[in-house]
Design a protein around this motif. Structure first.
Motif, PDB file in Angstrom:
ATOM      1  N   UNK A 122       3.645  -1.206   3.726  1.00  0.00           N
ATOM      2  CA  UNK A 122       3.016   0.108   3.557  1.00  0.00           C
ATOM      3  C   UNK A 122       4.099   1.153   3.378  1.00  0.00           C
ATOM      4  N   UNK A 123       3.948   1.985   2.345  1.00  0.00           N
ATOM      5  CA  UNK A 123       4.919   3.038   2.043  1.00  0.00           C
ATOM      6  C   UNK A 123       4.276   4.399   2.309  1.00  0.00           C
ATOM      7  N   UNK A 124       5.005   5.262   3.002  1.00  0.00           N
ATOM      8  CA  UNK A 124       4.593   6.649   3.210  1.00  0.00           C
ATOM      9  C   UNK A 124       5.474   7.551   2.354  1.00  0.00           C
ATOM     10  N   UNK A 125       4.859   8.441   1.582  1.00  0.00           N
ATOM     11  CA  UNK A 125       5.648   9.376   0.794  1.00  0.00           C
ATOM     12  C   UNK A 125       4.810  10.594   0.432  1.00  0.00           C
ATOM     13  N   UNK A 126       5.487  11.684   0.042  1.00  0.00           N
ATOM     14  CA  UNK A 126       4.802  12.929  -0.291  1.00  0.00           C
ATOM     15  C   UNK A 126       4.321  12.919  -1.739  1.00  0.00           C
ATOM     16  N   UNK A 132       0.865  -1.182   0.000  1.00  0.00           N
ATOM     17  CA  UNK A 132       0.000   0.000   0.000  1.00  0.00           C
ATOM     18  C   UNK A 132       0.897   1.227   0.000  1.00  0.00           C
ATOM     19  N   UNK A 133       0.579   2.191  -0.850  1.00  0.00           N
ATOM     20  CA  UNK A 133       1.336   3.440  -0.906  1.00  0.00           C
ATOM     21  C   UNK A 133       0.414   4.583  -0.488  1.00  0.00           C
ATOM     22  N   UNK A 134       0.850   5.373   0.481  1.00  0.00           N
ATOM     23  CA  UNK A 134       0.015   6.431   1.058  1.00  0.00           C
ATOM     24  C   UNK A 134       0.563   7.795   0.661  1.00  0.00           C
ATOM     25  N   UNK A 135      -0.314   8.616   0.115  1.00  0.00           N
ATOM     26  CA  UNK A 135       0.043   9.984  -0.256  1.00  0.00           C
ATOM     27  C   UNK A 135      -0.875  10.977   0.469  1.00  0.00           C
ATOM     28  N   UNK A 136      -0.357  11.793   1.393  1.00  0.00           N
ATOM     29  CA  UNK A 136      -1.154  12.903   1.903  1.00  0.00           C
ATOM     30  C   UNK A 136      -1.238  13.997   0.835  1.00  0.00           C
ATOM     31  N   UNK A 137      -2.433  14.521   0.603  1.00  0.00           N
ATOM     32  CA  UNK A 137      -2.635  15.489  -0.474  1.00  0.00           C
ATOM     33  C   UNK A 137      -3.310  16.744   0.086  1.00  0.00           C
ATOM     34  N   UNK A 138      -2.671  17.883  -0.129  1.00  0.00           N
ATOM     35  CA  UNK A 138      -3.275  19.160   0.247  1.00  0.00           C
ATOM     36  C   UNK A 138      -2.980  20.172  -0.855  1.00  0.00           C
ATOM     37  N   UNK A 139      -3.972  20.440  -1.680  1.00  0.00           N
ATOM     38  CA  UNK A 139      -3.834  21.384  -2.795  1.00  0.00           C
ATOM     39  C   UNK A 139      -2.673  20.999  -3.719  1.00  0.00           C
ATOM     40  N   UNK A 143       4.285  15.605  -3.745  1.00  0.00           N
ATOM     41  CA  UNK A 143       4.849  16.713  -4.523  1.00  0.00           C
ATOM     42  C   UNK A 143       6.056  16.295  -5.341  1.00  0.00           C
ATOM     43  N   UNK A 144       6.350  14.973  -5.371  1.00  0.00           N
ATOM     44  CA  UNK A 144       7.463  14.389  -6.137  1.00  0.00           C
ATOM     45  C   UNK A 144       8.835  14.768  -5.597  1.00  0.00           C
ATOM     46  N   UNK A 145       8.903  15.272  -4.379  1.00  0.00           N
ATOM     47  CA  UNK A 145      10.214  15.420  -3.736  1.00  0.00           C
ATOM     48  C   UNK A 145      10.771  14.055  -3.359  1.00  0.00           C
ATOM     49  N   UNK A 146       9.872  13.119  -3.042  1.00  0.00           N
ATOM     50  CA  UNK A 146      10.265  11.734  -2.811  1.00  0.00           C
ATOM     51  C   UNK A 146      10.126  10.984  -4.135  1.00  0.00           C
ATOM     52  N   UNK A 147      11.213  10.540  -4.749  1.00  0.00           N
ATOM     53  CA  UNK A 147      11.135   9.926  -6.085  1.00  0.00           C
ATOM     54  C   UNK A 147      10.442   8.564  -6.054  1.00  0.00           C
ATOM     55  N   UNK A 148       9.381   8.376  -6.838  1.00  0.00           N
ATOM     56  CA  UNK A 148       8.692   7.076  -6.876  1.00  0.00           C
ATOM     57  C   UNK A 148       9.598   5.928  -7.321  1.00  0.00           C
ATOM     58  N   UNK A 149      10.628   6.252  -8.097  1.00  0.00           N
ATOM     59  CA  UNK A 149      11.527   5.211  -8.585  1.00  0.00           C
ATOM     60  C   UNK A 149      12.271   4.502  -7.445  1.00  0.00           C
TER      61      UNK A 149
END
Length: 328
Positions: A91-95, A6-13, A97-103
């Motif tokens: 479970x993966x936590x990441x931002x 599971x990959x979790x992305x917090x999203x705000x605007x 905004x692509x500061x954390x590279x999905x690769x």
């Protein structure tokens, strides 16, 4: 059937970043997890159209799920909501905004397959403003010195955690969250993976200076009693200094009756002691305020709606939210 990850992305605007994010995340997960994945977006009260885009993603692919908050509850609450609802074996936590590279997900999963239960990403280089890089460096190093946990340097929230670790984190319901600290506190077999943290793909940073200070305080206060001990040490030091000064004054009067007298030194001492007292009252107040937060027992967040989840698949955090809704 439980997904592998599971990959979790917090999203705000983050409307400007979602298309680019999906174009990079989807192929990585299809290959690294062989299609056995779910992506959970936690909409932290967005007002820019992100909510509609996230719901549209679920219509295209049921593996993309959305949790909508009733308002903005903050980054740490959004991450926790993702942990509460995630069902993956990892479970993966990441931002978002692509500061954390999905690769980097492939590397995290590789380490997990090797037997590590926590794989955290360590930032060896940051493409951010100089003051922010300096502030982060100072925080992580002071945190490592005073914290009662083994906190790795320059490791943020970007990480992979095994299901056992996730269950342990979900069981911890304290209100002032500092997940990277809790991740270290629960233990298990951990390893770091280095990477270069990119600048934001688009938009403005959501972590303001005030929010960064609040997060730092959560780390200091939540994982160290050093500030309270410092108050006692400063009190002893001030009392000792005052006692020595008093002896010096008495001896000066006895052996040098013509010692010049003035208000400058007296005022300086009073201001110094008064300043120390006010600072220490502030430190104690910070601890008491957090105790008050815990006593009130308010939920970490309130959910307005969820997309793509079944009631059977929800975790214990959902019970708390239902109770909160009934009491509003």
């Amino acid at each position: 059937m439980r997904p592998q990850v599971s990959v979790i992305f917090p999203v705000y605007n983050e409307q400007e970043n979602l298309d680019a994010l999906m174009s990079r995340v989807h192929p990585v997960l299809e290959q690294a997890a062989q299609g056995s994945f779910e992506v959970i977006f936690v909409d932290d009260g967005s007002r820019d159209g992100s909510s509609e885009l996230l719901d549209a993603l679920n219509e295209q692919d049921q593996r993309y799920k959305v949790v909508h908050f009733s308002r903005n509850f903050g980054h740490q609450a959004a991450l926790q909501a993702g942990l509460d609802t995630a069902s993956g074996s990892a479970v993966v936590l990441m931002d978002a905004d692509l500061q954390d590279p999905p690769e980097l997900l492939s590397q995290l999963l590789q380490k997990w397959n090797e037997g590590y239960e926590v794989v955290y990403a360590v930032r060896k280089k940051r493409k951010e403003a100089a003051w922010k890089r300096l502030a982060y460096a100072g925080f992580y190093r002071t945190m490592r010195i005073i914290a009662e946990i083994d906190a790795p340097l320059d490791a943020g929230d970007f990480c992979l955690t095994d299901r056992r670790v996730v269950d342990a984190l979900v069981a911890l319901r304290e209100r002032n969250r500092f997940l990277r600290g809790l991740r270290s506190w629960v233990g298990f077999k951990q390893i770091g993976v280095t990477y270069e943290r990119d600048s934001r793909n688009a938009g403005e940073p959501k972590y303001t200076f005030r929010k960064l200070v609040g997060l730092a305080l959560s780390g200091y206060v939540g994982f160290s009693s050093f500030p309270l001990r410092l108050a006692a040490w400063l009190g002893v030091s001030s009392a000792t200094t005052g006692f020595i000064v008093a002896i010096w004054v008495v001896l000066s009067k006895l052996f040098s009756p013509h010692v010049p007298q003035g208000w400058a030194s007296t005022i300086a001492v009073i201001l110094f002691i008064g300043g120390v007292q006010m600072i220490m009252l502030g430190v104690i107040g910070e601890y008491l305020g957090r105790v008050y937060d815990e006593v009130r027992q308010r939920p970490l967040y309130v959910v307005s709606s969820q997309v793509g989840f079944s009631e059977r698949g929800l975790n214990p955090g959902r019970v708390e939210l239902v109770e909160a809704k009934l009491n509003v």
